[in-house]
Enzyme design. Structure first.
Site, PDB file in Angstrom:
ATOM      1  N   ASP A 162     -31.607  -8.251 -27.650  1.00 39.01           N
ATOM      2  CA  ASP A 162     -30.412  -9.043 -27.909  1.00 39.01           C
ATOM      3  C   ASP A 162     -30.645 -10.481 -27.449  1.00 39.01           C
ATOM      4  O   ASP A 162     -31.546 -10.758 -26.664  1.00 39.01           O
ATOM      5  CB  ASP A 162     -29.248  -8.406 -27.136  1.00 39.01           C
ATOM      6  CG  ASP A 162     -27.976  -9.190 -27.288  1.00 39.01           C
ATOM      7  OD1 ASP A 162     -27.684  -9.663 -28.408  1.00 39.01           O
ATOM      8  OD2 ASP A 162     -27.248  -9.347 -26.276  1.00 39.01           O
ATOM      9  N   ASP A 201     -27.752 -13.300 -26.820  1.00 35.79           N
ATOM     10  CA  ASP A 201     -26.786 -13.861 -25.870  1.00 35.79           C
ATOM     11  C   ASP A 201     -26.688 -13.035 -24.595  1.00 35.79           C
ATOM     12  O   ASP A 201     -26.460 -11.835 -24.637  1.00 35.79           O
ATOM     13  CB  ASP A 201     -25.404 -13.961 -26.529  1.00 35.79           C
ATOM     14  CG  ASP A 201     -25.407 -14.967 -27.664  1.00 35.79           C
ATOM     15  OD1 ASP A 201     -25.836 -16.111 -27.429  1.00 35.79           O
ATOM     16  OD2 ASP A 201     -25.009 -14.603 -28.784  1.00 35.79           O
ATOM     17  N   ASP A 255     -26.820  -6.422 -23.478  1.00 35.71           N
ATOM     18  CA  ASP A 255     -25.829  -6.420 -22.383  1.00 35.71           C
ATOM     19  C   ASP A 255     -24.515  -5.773 -22.813  1.00 35.71           C
ATOM     20  O   ASP A 255     -23.647  -5.553 -21.969  1.00 35.71           O
ATOM     21  CB  ASP A 255     -25.553  -7.858 -21.907  1.00 35.71           C
ATOM     22  CG  ASP A 255     -24.879  -8.684 -22.990  1.00 35.71           C
ATOM     23  OD1 ASP A 255     -25.470  -8.790 -24.091  1.00 35.71           O
ATOM     24  OD2 ASP A 255     -23.781  -9.208 -22.769  1.00 35.71           O
TER      25      ASP A 255
END
Lengths: 180, 180
Positions: A9, A11, A135
């Site tokens: 991922d 961000d 996250d």
């Protein structure tokens, strides 16, 4: 032996989105938000009366282009790419104005990756890889391979996934670096 | 029963990219290319002395935004979406300037799809779905589910994949429409 693949991922895993977001929100409001105090909540939780500000910041030209790289991410991703097929899988569809800036950011900070390895998507059940480092618990839940939760202020109380706290731990997980 | 998923390519499957490309190339050169005469070749094959023109056209603002929709695509994709999870998987990384136009084009012509169903990627081995409908033999080869070749002028001599010639045939393949 066929190489395993890792989807990563962007961000809050490669890019320090939350730091920049807090800076911009604090500059536009009197909320004085601190990352250390998020304590398992998303920043949105602390600003019910300033709902529009977050979307305004995320759509500001230059926001995604100027994000800082998370510590050790470049070095570890480059090492991983010697042994694994790496894909950068980012949920870009919520902020369509971010496509080009995210692309340029990846080309700038991860020049050793081929753009063919970038995936701009929505829900990550569509991503076929052996691992996902993310996250976001909802994305980790949808993913059909092995999910690894990258620690972020908003997810610290979640216990549903194996966790990596920083890029040195990612390195250890995949490459067994004994120096840690 | 869990719904099956279908990933659908964009250029030359949903959008009539080759028609617009030929129009633009013919307007800029004296090649007089005709789609019917491509006969298993890519347009690039016919213009070795005008190599830059294609890239110039593909990067022209508005090119992807103004593409026509392939006949029956809207109607059939909407019907399919009632029974299958639909993803639009387009290789956008070769022309990064196209991201936003492709997004807007999909929102305009396929408003019944959620943008979470869009995937802008490179090689489609990263796409996890049960089916892929694509005109590109290399993408169909990489995909790990069931590959269906959507007929395009450049692929007519390829016999490596089960073929669908138009959207009515796609409808019949998935929904068994007896009217055809």
């Amino acid at each position: 032996m066929e190489r395993k693949s890792i989807a990563i991922d962007m961000d809050e895993v490669l890019a320090d989105t939350i730091k920049a977001l807090i800076e911009e929100v604090n500059a536009r409001t009197d909320l004085g938000i601190k990352e250390a105090l998020l304590d398992g909540n998303k920043i949105r939780h602390f600003m019910p009366e300033h709902e529009g500000v977050l979307d305004e910041v995320l759509r500001e030209p230059g926001f995604f282009k100027n994000l800082e790289v998370i510590q050790d991410a470049q070095e570890v991703v480059e090492k991983l790419s010697e042994h694994y097929d790496i894909y950068i899988a980012t949920a870009a569809m919520d902020v369509p104005t971010s496509f080009h800036e995210k692309y340029e950011w990846l080309r700038t900070h991860f020049p050793f990756l081929d753009s063919q390895q970038f995936v701009f998507c929505g829900r990550k059940n569509i991503v076929k890889a052996d691992y996902l480092i993310d996250d976001n618990p909802r994305q980790l839940e949808r993913f059909t391979g092995k999910s690894l939760m990258y620690t972020a202020a908003h997810n610290i109380h979640n216990e549903d996934f194996e966790r990596v706290n920083n890029w040195k731990e990612v390195e250890k997980y995949f490459l067994g670096n004994e120096e840690i």
